[in-house]
Scaffold this motif. Structure first.
Motif, PDB file in Angstrom:
ATOM      1  N   MET A  46       0.834  -1.353  -0.016  1.00 27.01           N
ATOM      2  CA  MET A  46       0.037  -0.281  -0.202  1.00 27.01           C
ATOM      3  C   MET A  46       0.945   1.490   0.080  1.00 27.01           C
ATOM      4  O   MET A  46       1.677   1.159   0.803  1.00 27.01           O
ATOM      5  N   PRO A  47       0.387   2.291  -0.471  1.00 20.78           N
ATOM      6  CA  PRO A  47       1.017   3.680  -0.097  1.00 20.78           C
ATOM      7  C   PRO A  47       1.387   3.654   0.637  1.00 20.78           C
ATOM      8  O   PRO A  47       0.727   4.496   1.381  1.00 20.78           O
ATOM      9  N   ALA A  48       2.703   4.469   1.223  1.00 19.00           N
ATOM     10  CA  ALA A  48       2.794   5.014   2.295  1.00 19.00           C
ATOM     11  C   ALA A  48       4.836   5.494   1.945  1.00 19.00           C
ATOM     12  O   ALA A  48       5.324   5.219   1.147  1.00 19.00           O
ATOM     13  N   VAL A  60       6.835   8.312   7.651  1.00 18.65           N
ATOM     14  CA  VAL A  60       6.490   9.317   7.329  1.00 18.65           C
ATOM     15  C   VAL A  60       4.680   9.460   7.333  1.00 18.65           C
ATOM     16  O   VAL A  60       4.483   9.443   6.867  1.00 18.65           O
ATOM     17  N   TRP A  61       3.953   9.721   8.793  1.00 20.74           N
ATOM     18  CA  TRP A  61       3.001  10.383   9.330  1.00 20.74           C
ATOM     19  C   TRP A  61       2.589  11.573   8.677  1.00 20.74           C
ATOM     20  O   TRP A  61       3.879  12.415   8.546  1.00 20.74           O
ATOM     21  N   LEU A  62       1.595  12.269   8.210  1.00 24.71           N
ATOM     22  CA  LEU A  62       1.206  13.549   7.895  1.00 24.71           C
ATOM     23  C   LEU A  62       1.709  14.802   9.040  1.00 24.71           C
ATOM     24  O   LEU A  62       1.233  14.232  10.383  1.00 24.71           O
ATOM     25  N   PHE A  63       1.869  15.528   9.024  1.00 22.19           N
ATOM     26  CA  PHE A  63       2.773  16.495   9.969  1.00 22.19           C
ATOM     27  C   PHE A  63       3.731  16.328  10.589  1.00 22.19           C
ATOM     28  O   PHE A  63       4.435  17.127  11.455  1.00 22.19           O
ATOM     29  N   ASP A  64       5.269  15.457  10.236  1.00 23.71           N
ATOM     30  CA  ASP A  64       6.260  14.339  10.423  1.00 23.71           C
ATOM     31  C   ASP A  64       6.644  15.422  10.038  1.00 23.71           C
ATOM     32  O   ASP A  64       7.026  15.967   8.975  1.00 23.71           O
TER      33      ASP A  64
END
Length: 152
Positions: A46-48, A60-64
């Motif tokens: 899956m895209p990540a 790398v999560w959103l806002f990291d």
């Protein structure tokens, strides 16, 4: 955001390049991080976005924040941890404000105060060399500076 920005480590004083994951800049982050330091799919395909750091592969999560330190090492920080460890580098902008004999102001941006002062002398010297009348040269010139807001 337009690419990585300069930040200063509050503890060591060293400069780092940092970029926050906003969701809108995923491609920009991918272009900035070297290929051997990232992967863009998880173990299930899956895209990540993952960053390879000294701690292994970190998602790398959103806002990291993704940080490249002065030694070229890559790190990932949560938003709060980043804000407590780093501060934005404030840029300064100098400009020369010169007024000619007719009272017309001429503004010349400059990267430093000494360069701003030199630009007035150079400009007046150039005008004299070209045979321009004295009225074309700056009669008064002052150097101003103002800190610019750091881009977040």
């Amino acid at each position: 955001m337009t690419g990585p920005q300069k930040y200063r480590d509050r503890q060591t004083g060293s400069l780092v390049d940092a970029m926050q994951s906003t969701g809108d800049n995923t491609l920009e982050l991918c272009r900035w991080i070297p290929e051997d330091r990232q992967r863009i799919v998880d173990n299930a395909g899956m895209p990540a976005q993952y960053l390879t750091t000294s701690n292994g592969s970190e998602r790398v999560w959103l806002f990291d924040w993704v940080v490249r330190d002065s030694h070229g090492r890559w790190h990932r920080f949560k938003q709060g941890a980043f804000a407590s460890q780093f501060r934005p580098v404030v840029e300064t902008h100098y400009r020369v404000v010169g007024t000619d004999a007719w009272g017309i102001s001429h503004i010349t941006p400059s990267p430093s105060a000494s360069a701003a002062r030199r630009s007035v002398e150079d400009l007046n010297g150039w005008a004299a060399d070209q045979g321009h009348p004295q009225s074309w040269r700056a009669e008064t010139a002052e150097v101003e500076w103002k800190p610019l807001e750091a881009k977040r």
